[in-house]
Design an enzyme around this catalytic site. Structure first.
Site: not given
Length: 374
Positions: A142, A160, A171, A201, A270, A272, A288
């Protein structure tokens, strides 16, 4: 009795007395139950451990990934919190993750996510899409960093939500309003009003966050249609920094109704264990950024550097109206110096009381459900 049996089982056999051996014999059911609990604890501990491939294995695995990336016709990337840890945004289930720390009864320090910039991994993903080696990105994050990296909206599904986007559902079609701050300060589970009004609006603006226990229905920025279509066409899925404990529940992302031979090849990066490891063609244990740096080298694709003056959020954002100036206390993204004069509503500093409420703040107050005594 459980306590006595447990105490005896912690001893080595050579340390147990005859009376203790007799006690264990009389309470075999308790012994078996405690043994099962210990197996479950050991399994959970093993799954939480972080494993790192050595340098040679890492490079060998990345070469394999690069080869399939070159051959793929429709590659899709799924991303989780692990791609943002390099931007000092904690993940959830890692050793220092939000959930992990809370389950241990530790305090989680607040962090201002507006201080984060897209990481090397975000920029690599944007470039791989630009050179058409990746067709779509499905993210459960997010933090808005994919958008800020310059990845086109049509190529992104933020399942998410996005902390910088509020919407007016009154709208038609639903109107998006992009801000330069985290709009979720006053929102929470089943309570999504941000306290501001639609500039068109006058309807209540809502955040786009999908909390645990909610079902995301917004077309944008969730873009479920794009995610499902991408998964259907995919011949390769690369999962970066996601535990997959949530993503695994979204059946449309995995093509499981297809025969095994026709499903997309799955590659996981990853540190884990994930619940999809057994289905993966290859599992890479590495950070990563480290993996993506090697991958781009193998693919001979340049890694772009994040440049705040090119961050699209500054051109997409809607300035606050005068009456909305005090509608939040969150830190505003500092714009490039060339744009400062065009953003009169920007605040210089955020409150120093820590992050409360909102999508990430809920992590700090998430309590662990007490297991029922057996």
């Amino acid at each position: 009795m459980h306590a006595n049996v447990s105490r005896i089982l912690k001893k080595s056999e050579c340390e147990r007395t005859e009376e203790e051996f007799a006690l264990l014999q009389r309470h075999q059911d308790t012994v078996q139950e405690l043994d099962k609990r210990q197996v479950r604890r050991n399994t959970l501990k093993r799954k939480q451990e972080e494993l790192f491939d050595d340098a040679e294995d890492l490079r060998t695995k990345v070469k394999q990934l690069a080869e399939v990336m070159r051959q793929a016709q429709h590659a899709v990337i799924y991303t989780g919190a692990g791609i943002s840890t390099a931007a000092s945004i904690p993940d959830y289930r890692g050793p220092n993750g939000v959930w992990t720390q809370l389950q241990k009864g530790r305090t989680v320090m607040a962090s201002d996510l507006s201080d984060a910039d897209p990481t090397l991994t975000h920029m690599c993903i944007r470039m791989l899409h630009k050179v058409r080696m990746v067709q779509h990105v499905v993210s459960q994050n997010c933090d808005g960093l994919h958008l800020r990296s310059g990845l086109p909206r049509h190529a992104l599904s933020e399942l998410h939500g996005n902390m910088f986007i509020e919407v007016c559902v009154s709208c038609s079609p639903v109107r998006e309003v992009i801000r330069l701050f985290d709009v979720t300060e006053r929102t929470a589970l089943h309570r999504h009003g941000t306290g501001r009004r639609c500039p068109q609006c006058g309807g209540e603006l809502r955040d786009t966050i999908v909390h645990f226990g909610e079902r995301g229905m917004l077309e944008q920025p969730l873009n479920w249609k794009g995610a499902a279509e991408a998964a259907q066409q995919a011949d390769l899925i690369l999962c970066l920094g996601s535990s997959l404990k949530v993503l695994k529940k979204y059946a449309c992302l995995w093509s499981m109704k297809k025969p095994a031979a026709k499903r997309p090849k799955l590659y996981i990066v990853n540190l884990q264990w994930t619940p999809k490891d057994d289905l993966a063609t290859l599992k890479i244990h590495g950070k990563c950024d480290d993996v993506m740096r090697l991958l781009m080298e193998e693919l001979c694709v340049e890694i772009p550097t994040y440049n705040r003056s090119e961050d699209p959020i500054f051109s997409l954002a809607t300035p606050l109206r005068p009456q909305e100036k005090d509608s939040h206390t969150r830190k505003i993204l500092a714009p490039p110096s060339a744009l400062v004069d065009s953003l009169p509503n920007a605040k210089s500093e955020a409150e120093e009381n820590g992050i409360k409420g909102g999508w990430f703040g809920r992590g700090y107050t998430k309590s662990r459900k007490k297991s029922k005594a057996t």
